[in-house]
Write an enzyme that holds these catalytic residues in place. Sequence first.
Site, PDB file in Angstrom:
ATOM      1  CE  LYS A 111      33.430   1.858  18.628  1.00 34.79           C
ATOM      2  NZ  LYS A 111      32.365   0.913  18.354  1.00 34.79           N
ATOM      3  CE  LYS A 191      29.001   7.834  14.360  1.00 32.92           C
ATOM      4  NZ  LYS A 191      29.174   6.388  14.378  1.00 32.92           N
ATOM      5  CE  LYS A 194      24.202   4.348  21.246  1.00 33.20           C
ATOM      6  NZ  LYS A 194      24.237   2.961  20.771  1.00 33.20           N
TER       7      LYS A 194
HETATM    8  P1  TYM Z   1      24.969   1.546  16.639  1.00 28.94           P
HETATM    9  O1  TYM Z   1      24.458   0.959  17.900  1.00 28.94           O
HETATM   10  O2  TYM Z   1      26.218   2.368  16.697  1.00 28.94           O
HETATM   11  O3  TYM Z   1      23.866   2.461  15.958  1.00 28.94           O
HETATM   12  C1  TYM Z   1      22.546   1.996  15.687  1.00 28.94           C
HETATM   13  C2  TYM Z   1      22.069   2.580  14.357  1.00 28.94           C
HETATM   14  O4  TYM Z   1      22.088   4.020  14.398  1.00 28.94           O
HETATM   15  C3  TYM Z   1      22.802   4.524  13.265  1.00 28.94           C
HETATM   16  N1  TYM Z   1      23.476   5.776  13.666  1.00 28.94           N
HETATM   17  C4  TYM Z   1      23.339   6.950  13.035  1.00 28.94           C
HETATM   18  N2  TYM Z   1      22.615   7.322  11.960  1.00 28.94           N
HETATM   19  C5  TYM Z   1      22.685   8.627  11.578  1.00 28.94           C
HETATM   20  N3  TYM Z   1      23.448   9.563  12.218  1.00 28.94           N
HETATM   21  C6  TYM Z   1      24.180   9.236  13.307  1.00 28.94           C
HETATM   22  N4  TYM Z   1      24.899  10.148  13.944  1.00 28.94           N
HETATM   23  C7  TYM Z   1      24.151   7.879  13.758  1.00 28.94           C
HETATM   24  N5  TYM Z   1      24.755   7.218  14.780  1.00 28.94           N
HETATM   25  C8  TYM Z   1      24.330   5.933  14.700  1.00 28.94           C
HETATM   26  C9  TYM Z   1      23.798   3.434  12.931  1.00 28.94           C
HETATM   27  O5  TYM Z   1      24.265   3.535  11.603  1.00 28.94           O
HETATM   28  C10 TYM Z   1      22.994   2.176  13.187  1.00 28.94           C
HETATM   29  O6  TYM Z   1      22.213   1.839  12.055  1.00 28.94           O
HETATM   30  N6  TYM Z   1      27.304  -2.234  14.357  1.00 28.94           N
HETATM   31  C11 TYM Z   1      26.007  -1.652  14.605  1.00 28.94           C
HETATM   32  C12 TYM Z   1      25.039  -2.610  15.275  1.00 28.94           C
HETATM   33  C13 TYM Z   1      24.864  -3.935  14.587  1.00 28.94           C
HETATM   34  C14 TYM Z   1      24.172  -4.171  13.384  1.00 28.94           C
HETATM   35  C15 TYM Z   1      24.230  -5.584  13.176  1.00 28.94           C
HETATM   36  C16 TYM Z   1      23.531  -3.348  12.464  1.00 28.94           C
HETATM   37  C17 TYM Z   1      25.292  -5.126  15.060  1.00 28.94           C
HETATM   38  N7  TYM Z   1      24.923  -6.138  14.204  1.00 28.94           N
HETATM   39  C18 TYM Z   1      23.649  -6.162  12.051  1.00 28.94           C
HETATM   40  C19 TYM Z   1      22.952  -3.934  11.346  1.00 28.94           C
HETATM   41  C20 TYM Z   1      23.019  -5.337  11.141  1.00 28.94           C
HETATM   42  C21 TYM Z   1      26.174  -0.458  15.515  1.00 28.94           C
HETATM   43  O7  TYM Z   1      27.129  -0.344  16.237  1.00 28.94           O
HETATM   44  O8  TYM Z   1      25.126   0.403  15.521  1.00 28.94           O
END
Ligand code: TYM
Length: 328
Positions: A111, A191, A194
């Site tokens: 990032k 990966k 978004k």
């Molecule tokens: P975020 O919003 O980027 O993604 C949400 C969930 O989707 C999973 N994910 C994927 N899994 C497989 N293939 C992909 N291409 C893919 N893209 C996204 C992510 O691994 C995630 O599980 N930091 C976290 C949000 C968060 C969080 C937390 C998670 C904030 N606090 C506490 C767990 C516990 C995030 O940005 O997810």
Amino acid sequence: MDRIFSGIQPSGEIHIGNYVGAIRNWVQLTERYDCIYSVVDYHAITIEYEMELMQKRILETATILVACGLTPDKCIVFVQSHVPEHTELAWVFNSVTPIGELERMTQFKEKSKQHRQNINMGLLGYPVLQAADILIYKAGYVPVGEDQTQHVELSREIARKFNTRYGETFPEPKVLLSTAPRIAGTDGQAKMSKSMNNAIGLLEAPEVIREKLRSAATCPHRERRSDPGHPEHCNIFTMHQAFSKPDEISGVEQGCRTAGIGCIECKEILYKNMVEELGPIQARVKEMNARPEYIVDVLKSGAAHCKAIASEVMDEVRRKIGVKSEWL
Ligand code: TYM
């Protein structure tokens, strides 16, 4: 029952990577765990974002979660900023988190490259807030995609450091991966994300999904229809494993290896299965959009439930670190 916590950012359209990597697994886990899932809006402000769209995106994200099956009879869904104890605990955790650990996080490095003009404290401290999200509920398990495992590992370390300094308080949360923990984008490389313009949105119309699949990358070693393919190197096959039934998966695997079926046909089967699974979710989203007060109620009662747990844990933390006044 053991507790689970996980979260998703309201930063744009939810894609099939989020769905098979996380959300679908979250639904299954509600059968065996006490589950809390959050739309983590404070995480989403660490990069540039459109303020006027934030409310809409929070509601959209929550609606999708419920439409996927995270209904109030099964689990709690709420918005992170509605329970301010998350950010309060994050501040306390800042004081036990080594900066070096934060600087070596892969997501921070990526990032920082993408947002060179705005490398802020929130971006660096992002995993500290994530640790607070999990630990304010003393959750023992965190179902995420592979890209988030490093952050959950760091929450374990933060819990350990806090416990060593102030006495046993938090569990060390463990990662739970789904069967599809990393879905690559339609480019077949990065990966699915978004921000990468390589995503298939969960709410996209069937014809858009078909078109995206049609032009999506396949096995790089298969140049002609008559070449045998290598499913293990093909992102379309990874998606088949996430969306197709076992006999169809083995059928396309065998067909690809022997050049028995071509990529176009293979993608058509995937398209059919994907749309079959996403169709009912899209219909439920439409239904809920017609009565927005429903989702608002879900989020209000979710926040009330979480607030009750979080305020107790925060009180314990304040006492342990010595800031709770007994004389006021
Ligand atoms: P975020 O919003 O980027 O993604 C949400 C969930 O989707 C999973 N994910 C994927 N899994 C497989 N293939 C992909 N291409 C893919 N893209 C996204 C992510 O691994 C995630 O599980 N930091 C976290 C949000 C968060 C969080 C937390 C998670 C904030 N606090 C506490 C767990 C516990 C995030 O940005 O997810």
